[in-house]
Write a protein that holds these residues in place. Structure first.
Motif, PDB file in Angstrom:
ATOM      1  N   ASP A 248      -4.778  18.083  39.172  1.00 58.62           N
ATOM      2  CA  ASP A 248      -4.396  19.166  38.334  1.00 58.62           C
ATOM      3  C   ASP A 248      -5.215  19.148  36.772  1.00 58.62           C
ATOM      4  O   ASP A 248      -5.429  20.263  36.329  1.00 58.62           O
ATOM      5  CB  ASP A 248      -2.950  19.469  38.040  1.00 58.62           C
ATOM      6  CG  ASP A 248      -2.635  20.004  39.286  1.00 58.62           C
ATOM      7  OD1 ASP A 248      -3.375  20.719  40.239  1.00 58.62           O
ATOM      8  OD2 ASP A 248      -1.238  19.797  39.515  1.00 58.62           O
ATOM      9  N   ARG A 249      -5.573  17.970  36.419  1.00 56.03           N
ATOM     10  CA  ARG A 249      -5.949  17.584  35.231  1.00 56.03           C
ATOM     11  C   ARG A 249      -7.457  17.079  35.229  1.00 56.03           C
ATOM     12  O   ARG A 249      -7.882  17.008  34.119  1.00 56.03           O
ATOM     13  CB  ARG A 249      -5.200  16.756  34.415  1.00 56.03           C
ATOM     14  CG  ARG A 249      -3.702  16.743  34.195  1.00 56.03           C
ATOM     15  CD  ARG A 249      -3.190  15.670  33.455  1.00 56.03           C
ATOM     16  NE  ARG A 249      -3.283  14.332  33.939  1.00 56.03           N
ATOM     17  CZ  ARG A 249      -2.245  13.808  34.926  1.00 56.03           C
ATOM     18  NH1 ARG A 249      -1.152  14.580  35.188  1.00 56.03           N
ATOM     19  NH2 ARG A 249      -2.579  12.695  35.486  1.00 56.03           N
ATOM     20  N   SER A 250      -8.078  17.364  36.123  1.00 57.90           N
ATOM     21  CA  SER A 250      -9.295  17.064  36.695  1.00 57.90           C
ATOM     22  C   SER A 250     -10.377  18.011  36.167  1.00 57.90           C
ATOM     23  O   SER A 250     -10.187  19.089  36.040  1.00 57.90           O
ATOM     24  CB  SER A 250      -9.579  16.422  37.992  1.00 57.90           C
ATOM     25  OG  SER A 250      -9.592  17.572  38.876  1.00 57.90           O
ATOM     26  N   SER A 251     -11.532  17.485  35.700  1.00 55.35           N
ATOM     27  CA  SER A 251     -12.662  18.429  35.457  1.00 55.35           C
ATOM     28  C   SER A 251     -13.070  19.294  36.905  1.00 55.35           C
ATOM     29  O   SER A 251     -13.667  20.354  36.661  1.00 55.35           O
ATOM     30  CB  SER A 251     -13.599  17.773  34.961  1.00 55.35           C
ATOM     31  OG  SER A 251     -14.433  16.808  35.984  1.00 55.35           O
ATOM     32  N   GLY A 252     -13.170  18.769  38.084  1.00 58.98           N
ATOM     33  CA  GLY A 252     -13.206  19.361  39.267  1.00 58.98           C
ATOM     34  C   GLY A 252     -12.442  20.577  39.304  1.00 58.98           C
ATOM     35  O   GLY A 252     -12.988  21.841  39.735  1.00 58.98           O
ATOM     36  N   LEU A 253     -11.108  20.494  39.183  1.00 61.19           N
ATOM     37  CA  LEU A 253     -10.099  21.898  39.338  1.00 61.19           C
ATOM     38  C   LEU A 253     -10.598  22.753  38.299  1.00 61.19           C
ATOM     39  O   LEU A 253     -10.361  23.907  38.413  1.00 61.19           O
ATOM     40  CB  LEU A 253      -8.832  21.295  39.333  1.00 61.19           C
ATOM     41  CG  LEU A 253      -7.821  22.619  39.729  1.00 61.19           C
ATOM     42  CD1 LEU A 253      -8.053  23.139  40.816  1.00 61.19           C
ATOM     43  CD2 LEU A 253      -6.248  21.801  39.767  1.00 61.19           C
TER      44      LEU A 253
END
Length: 292
Positions: A248-253
């Motif tokens: 949820d905190r990733s650059s992907g999402l």
């Protein structure tokens, strides 16, 4: 009263009639400019009957255009059966190649299973063999050579269809196609899931392992040289709650959410149990070097 427009031979003499207009001599060039408004050459050209000639040229041009279109249409009709026949031959060849590939893949899987069973039966008899089997299992898992079943996350990304020709700072969306999701978007999602704690990942049903690439091929995406299409399912096996919090905190999402708001891409993230990932393709090593 003075009148312009003529030449009086008696102009300038003392004798003249009372009340008669006085004529001022005007040069012939100035008189022609005042009286003749069309050049003689233009006047002659205007009197030439060109209407019939123009109509004939237009008729000839129309006939030539019609002849060109008729020739193109006849050639298209003549070559259409050959084109259809060539397409049928190509389709038949592709289907035959796909069937042969599927058959060889199934045979390879069967032979691999037989070899693995034979190897385990030979090595499971003593402690040294069991340790070797454990090491081989770990190496096979790291190489994505074994299927995996377990809990994890499923990230599904769906192209919205025809969209505006939007761009970003790094690469333009595929113009004129229905594709919005690019290879680098899926690459970023996979890397974010690895960082979130995933133990095994597949994209579009293709296992991600060493030397497996996700790349763009025109308007399509290839994973390990296998084409995948929307909706793109990225399945990651691992601790689902911990992965969900980190993802949820990733650059992907974050990138997927940006594509969702800008392009209308549909993104869903769901946790699940019993997720199944297939084994990846195993390549023969031609060169290897041990770590110091």
């Amino acid at each position: 009263m003075t009148q312009l427009g003529g030449f009086d031979p008696a102009s300038g003499r003392n004798a003249h009639r009372a009340g008669a207009p006085t004529l001022i001599p005007v040069p012939s060039l100035l008189r022609s400019l005042l009286s003749e408004h069309l050049d003689a050459g233009y006047a002659a050209a205007a009197q030439t009957p060109r209407g019939r000639t123009d109509w004939l040229w237009q008729l000839v041009a129309a006939a030539l255009v019609a002849a060109v279109f008729a020739l193109a249409w006849s050639q298209a009709r003549a070559t259409a059966p050959g084109v259809r026949e060539s397409q049928q031959v190509l389709v038949t060849s592709v289907r035959a190649a796909e069937a042969a590939t599927d058959e060889l893949t199934a045979r390879r899987t069967s032979l691999t299973a037989d070899a693995d069973a034979l190897r385990r039966s030979r090595l499971a008899g003593d402690a040294t063999g069991r340790q070797l089997l454990s090491d081989l299992d770990q190496a096979a898992f790291a190489a994505a050579a074994t299927p995996v079943i377990g809990p994890g996350l499923t990230v599904t990304v769906t192209d919205p269809g025809v969209t505006r020709d939007l761009t970003d700072v790094s690469k333009q969306r595929v113009e004129g196609s229905r594709q919005v999701i690019l290879d680098r978007d899926l690459q970023l999602v996979v890397n974010s899931l690895w960082l979130a704690g995933a133990e095994a990942i597949s994209v579009g049903g293709v296992r991600i392992g060493p030397n497996v690439t996700i790349r763009q091929a025109g308007g399509g995406i290839l994973v390990d040289n296998q084409p995948i299409s929307s909706p793109y399912a990225v399945v990651a096996v691992g601790p689902p709650h911990a992965m969900a919090d980190a993802f949820d905190r990733s650059s992907g999402l974050q990138r997927l959410r940006l594509l969702e708001s800008s392009y209308g891409v549909r993104v869903t993230v769901a946790a699940g149990d019993g997720l199944t990932l297939p084994a990846g393709s195993v390549r023969d090593l031609t060169f290897a070097k041990g770590l110091p």
